[in-house]
Structure formats: C-alpha cells, structure tokens
Write an enzyme that holds these catalytic residues in place. Structure first.
Site, PDB file in Angstrom:
ATOM      1  N   VAL A  39      -9.394   3.511  -4.848  1.00  0.00           N
ATOM      2  CA  VAL A  39      -8.731   4.339  -4.274  1.00  0.00           C
ATOM      3  C   VAL A  39      -8.441   4.869  -4.216  1.00  0.00           C
ATOM      4  CG1 VAL A  39      -9.443   1.878  -2.467  1.00  0.00           C
ATOM      5  CG2 VAL A  39      -7.284   2.070  -3.726  1.00  0.00           C
TER       6      VAL A  39
ATOM      7  N   TYR B 218       1.007  -1.359  -0.131  1.00  0.00           N
ATOM      8  CA  TYR B 218       0.254   0.045  -0.125  1.00  0.00           C
ATOM      9  C   TYR B 218       0.949   0.638   0.251  1.00  0.00           C
ATOM     10  CZ  TYR B 218      -3.792  -3.031   0.757  1.00  0.00           C
ATOM     11  OH  TYR B 218      -4.925  -3.840  -0.354  1.00  0.00           O
TER      12      TYR B 218
ATOM     13  N   GLN C 132     -15.253   2.501  -6.845  1.00  0.00           N
ATOM     14  CA  GLN C 132     -14.754   1.802  -6.152  1.00  0.00           C
ATOM     15  C   GLN C 132     -13.041   1.224  -6.140  1.00  0.00           C
ATOM     16  OE1 GLN C 132     -16.785  -2.173  -8.030  1.00  0.00           O
ATOM     17  NE2 GLN C 132     -17.246  -0.639  -9.449  1.00  0.00           N
TER      18      GLN C 132
ATOM     19  N   THR D 217     -15.930  -1.051 -14.533  1.00  0.00           N
ATOM     20  CA  THR D 217     -16.070  -1.663 -13.529  1.00  0.00           C
ATOM     21  C   THR D 217     -16.293  -2.661 -14.503  1.00  0.00           C
ATOM     22  OG1 THR D 217     -17.105  -2.385 -11.864  1.00  0.00           O
ATOM     23  CG2 THR D 217     -18.308  -0.732 -12.907  1.00  0.00           C
ATOM     24  N   SER D 218     -16.017  -4.074 -14.471  1.00  0.00           N
ATOM     25  CA  SER D 218     -16.734  -5.543 -14.177  1.00  0.00           C
ATOM     26  C   SER D 218     -17.812  -5.852 -13.945  1.00  0.00           C
ATOM     27  CB  SER D 218     -15.071  -6.295 -14.026  1.00  0.00           C
ATOM     28  OG  SER D 218     -14.608  -6.516 -12.970  1.00  0.00           O
TER      29      SER D 218
ATOM     30  N   HIS E 242     -15.008   1.484  -1.198  1.00  0.00           N
ATOM     31  CA  HIS E 242     -13.751   0.535  -1.152  1.00  0.00           C
ATOM     32  C   HIS E 242     -12.649   0.702   0.041  1.00  0.00           C
ATOM     33  CE1 HIS E 242     -15.210  -2.607  -3.775  1.00  0.00           C
ATOM     34  NE2 HIS E 242     -16.086  -2.446  -3.153  1.00  0.00           N
TER      35      HIS E 242
HETATM   36  P1  NAD Z   1     -11.788  -4.406 -12.364  1.00  0.00           P
HETATM   37  O1  NAD Z   1     -10.582  -5.048 -12.659  1.00  0.00           O
HETATM   38  O2  NAD Z   1     -12.535  -5.821 -11.858  1.00  0.00           O
HETATM   39  O3  NAD Z   1     -12.345  -4.539 -13.885  1.00  0.00           O
HETATM   40  C1  NAD Z   1     -11.752  -2.906 -15.286  1.00  0.00           C
HETATM   41  C2  NAD Z   1     -12.735  -2.341 -15.843  1.00  0.00           C
HETATM   42  O4  NAD Z   1     -12.427  -1.728 -16.388  1.00  0.00           O
HETATM   43  C3  NAD Z   1     -12.966  -3.890 -17.004  1.00  0.00           C
HETATM   44  O5  NAD Z   1     -13.902  -4.343 -17.242  1.00  0.00           O
HETATM   45  C4  NAD Z   1     -12.205  -3.094 -18.344  1.00  0.00           C
HETATM   46  O6  NAD Z   1     -12.719  -3.748 -19.695  1.00  0.00           O
HETATM   47  C5  NAD Z   1     -12.646  -2.027 -18.250  1.00  0.00           C
HETATM   48  N1  NAD Z   1     -11.166  -0.949 -18.679  1.00  0.00           N
HETATM   49  C6  NAD Z   1     -10.107  -1.522 -18.597  1.00  0.00           C
HETATM   50  N2  NAD Z   1      -9.491  -0.180 -19.092  1.00  0.00           N
HETATM   51  C7  NAD Z   1     -10.406   1.173 -18.713  1.00  0.00           C
HETATM   52  C8  NAD Z   1     -10.469   1.861 -19.532  1.00  0.00           C
HETATM   53  N3  NAD Z   1      -9.350   3.056 -19.827  1.00  0.00           N
HETATM   54  N4  NAD Z   1     -11.846   2.471 -19.863  1.00  0.00           N
HETATM   55  C9  NAD Z   1     -12.648   2.195 -19.694  1.00  0.00           C
HETATM   56  N5  NAD Z   1     -12.797   1.063 -19.314  1.00  0.00           N
HETATM   57  C10 NAD Z   1     -11.608   0.290 -18.631  1.00  0.00           C
HETATM   58  O7  NAD Z   1     -12.685  -2.887 -12.110  1.00  0.00           O
HETATM   59  P2  NAD Z   1     -13.281  -2.942 -10.553  1.00  0.00           P
HETATM   60  O8  NAD Z   1     -14.261  -3.690 -11.347  1.00  0.00           O
HETATM   61  O9  NAD Z   1     -12.401  -1.887 -10.249  1.00  0.00           O
HETATM   62  O10 NAD Z   1     -13.075  -3.818 -10.194  1.00  0.00           O
HETATM   63  C11 NAD Z   1     -11.824  -4.499  -9.205  1.00  0.00           C
HETATM   64  C12 NAD Z   1     -11.654  -3.596  -7.553  1.00  0.00           C
HETATM   65  O11 NAD Z   1     -10.409  -3.392  -7.869  1.00  0.00           O
HETATM   66  C13 NAD Z   1     -12.666  -2.895  -6.642  1.00  0.00           C
HETATM   67  O12 NAD Z   1     -12.665  -3.371  -5.602  1.00  0.00           O
HETATM   68  C14 NAD Z   1     -11.352  -1.260  -6.672  1.00  0.00           C
HETATM   69  O13 NAD Z   1     -11.264  -0.917  -6.039  1.00  0.00           O
HETATM   70  C15 NAD Z   1      -9.996  -1.948  -6.802  1.00  0.00           C
HETATM   71  N6  NAD Z   1      -9.138  -1.629  -7.690  1.00  0.00           N
HETATM   72  C16 NAD Z   1      -8.606  -0.233  -7.118  1.00  0.00           C
HETATM   73  C17 NAD Z   1      -7.914   0.411  -8.321  1.00  0.00           C
HETATM   74  C18 NAD Z   1      -8.122   2.013  -8.588  1.00  0.00           C
HETATM   75  O14 NAD Z   1      -7.479   2.886  -7.276  1.00  0.00           O
HETATM   76  N7  NAD Z   1      -7.066   2.803  -9.622  1.00  0.00           N
HETATM   77  C19 NAD Z   1      -7.278   0.350  -9.227  1.00  0.00           C
HETATM   78  C20 NAD Z   1      -7.471  -1.093  -9.152  1.00  0.00           C
HETATM   79  C21 NAD Z   1      -8.494  -1.780  -8.681  1.00  0.00           C
END
Ligand code: NAD
Length: 233
Positions: free
Chosen positions: A89, A54, A87, A172-173, A105
């Site tokens: 952080v 982190y 979602q 988001t997936s 989250h």
């Molecule tokens: P996920 O990784 O499951 O899904 C990411 C989604 O983003 C996918 O559907 C993908 O097709 C799409 N994607 C990829 N590139 C893209 C773009 N340029 N524009 C638009 N969409 C795009 O992420 P999630 O659904 O957010 O869930 C995963 C968990 O991971 C969450 O709980 C989150 O807290 C955490 N997370 C957070 C961060 C962050 O804070 N930036 C980064 C990674 C994971």
C-alpha cells in the site's frame, strides 16, 4: 512488441526501505493486532484507533525511499513491457519510476467515502481526522482492502497475469489470497522467478526458480540477467 514481464510484489520488497513486513512482526503489526487495525470489524469498533494507525503508516511511507529492488524494476522497462501487481500500500514503485503499477490492496496515499466507494481522494501524506467527510457527508476511511473485504482489482490483475511471458514474484509469503493465486493464471511453461530470502516453503508448489536473496540484491541480479539474455528479446 516487447515481451511482457509481470511482477507480483509483497511487503518484502519494501523491507529494506524500512517498512516492516507483516510476517516478520510476530502476529502484531506495528504493535497492533491485525484484527484491530486491518478488518472492517476493527474499524466499526474503534475508528479513532484505525485512523491513527493509517495516519502513522502514511507518514512513515512518505518518509522512506525506494531501494535497489524497486529501482531495478524500473530498468527492466528498457526492454520489457513491465506490469507490476503489488500487494503493498506504499507508493515506492511509483516513486522509483515504474510506470504500470496495479495496487491490489489499496493505497496509503488515498482515502475514500464510507457511503460511496467510488469517491476516492488523494491525500498524499496528510493526516485524516475522525470528522473529515466526503462530499456526500460521510466519514472518510483509508483506501485499503482490509482482511475479509473484496479485492476489486483482482480481475484486472488476473488478465495481466494471463498475458505474462515471464513472471517474477518478489518478497511475498504467498499466504494472502486471492493475490497468491495469481501465479495459477500465468502460463505453465513460462519462466518464473521467486526472489525472497525465505522462499523454501512455496517454491516447489509453483515450480519457480528461486533466488534466495533480499530484494535489494536478488532483484538487480535477475533484472541484469534478463536484460542481457538475447533469447528473451
Ligand atoms: P508478508 O509479510 O506475508 O511476507 C513478506 C515476505 O517478504 C516473506 O516471505 C519474507 O520472507 C519476505 N522478505 C522479508 N524481507 C525481505 C527482503 N529484504 N527482500 C525480499 N523479501 C523479503 O507480506 P505479503 O505477502 O505482502 O502479505 C501481507 C499483507 O500485508 C499484504 O496484503 C500487504 O498489503 C500487507 N503489507 C503491506 C506493506 C507495504 O505496503 N509495504 C507492509 C506490510 C504488510
């Protein structure tokens, strides 16, 4: 009163800023197994590793900048009451200028006590060490909702979703619950948009208008259309 737009964002909106999404990393997150760095069991097993992970993510998030997707959502506030439920952080929505952002989250820029969850501290991009304690003398931990932990902000998010006049889902997936379930709380007959380059699998389920573009392209497109649409104002 301005119409209310509720925006649910995931890792995809920050991808073009340079933060890896979770799905795209093949089961590993920055070379770590999710269960090692994003679960309470992982923390209990190896606090040094989790803390280092982190610290690294906090530093990375502070070094990147909001992209066109984050910025377009700020423009939407000219004519709409915009509520972002994220979602993510990172704090890229806030740094772009969005005013109402609810973090489901947790937040990288905060840490909290391990004995009293109400003791939350803003640390910005500072590095935390094992041995850094809260005012009650317990180790500080990341202010992150790990897999398997409760999501305290979900009730507020549900109330916000129920009041939506328009719903947008970005990057988001829709695989992580309870966040993915928020769409069920929006009224059935309101316009809903999904902006995600890989949107196919979920679109049918929620009856969304799909914009199969990266956030940096798709969000400005939808925002411009909404700002121009007289029927919605
Ligand atoms: P996920 O990784 O499951 O899904 C990411 C989604 O983003 C996918 O559907 C993908 O097709 C799409 N994607 C990829 N590139 C893209 C773009 N340029 N524009 C638009 N969409 C795009 O992420 P999630 O659904 O957010 O869930 C995963 C968990 O991971 C969450 O709980 C989150 O807290 C955490 N997370 C957070 C961060 C962050 O804070 N930036 C980064 C990674 C994971």
């Amino acid at each position: 009163m301005k119409p209310r737009i509720v925006v649910l964002t995931g890792a995809g909106i920050s991808a073009e800023s340079g933060i890896a999404t979770f799905r795209d990393s093949g089961g590993l997150w920055e070379q770590h197994r999710i269960e090692d760095v994003a679960t309470p069991e992982g923390w209990l097993r190896d606090k040094e590793l989790v803390n280092r992970f982190y610290n690294m993510r906090r530093k990375q998030a502070a070094e990147v900048a909001p992209n066109e997707g984050h910025k377009a959502l700020v423009r939407l506030e000219e004519k709409f009451d915009v509520h972002i439920i994220t979602q993510n952080v990172d704090n890229l929505h806030e740094r772009a200028g969005s005013t109402k952002v609810l973090h489901l989250h947790g937040e990288l820029s905060k840490v909290r006590s391990t004995v009293d969850p109400n003791l939350v501290y803003e640390v910005g991009d500072r590095q935390i060490a094992i041995g850094d304690k809260c005012e009650k003398g317990s180790q500080l931990r990341p202010h992150i909702v790990w897999f398997g932990e409760a999501v305290p902000a979900i009730e507020e998010a549900t109330r916000i979703a129920e009041m939506a006049d328009i719903f947008m889902v970005i990057g988001t997936s829709l695989q992580v619950y309870p966040a993915a379930g928020l769409l069920h709380f929006a009224a059935a007959d309101i316009p809903k948009y999904l902006i995600d380059p890989n949107a196919d699998e979920v679109a049918g389920v929620f009856n969304l208008t799909v914009v199969k573009e990266k956030a940096g392209i798709g969000v400005p497109q939808v925002v411009d259309a909404l700002l121009k649409s007289p029927s919605l104002l």
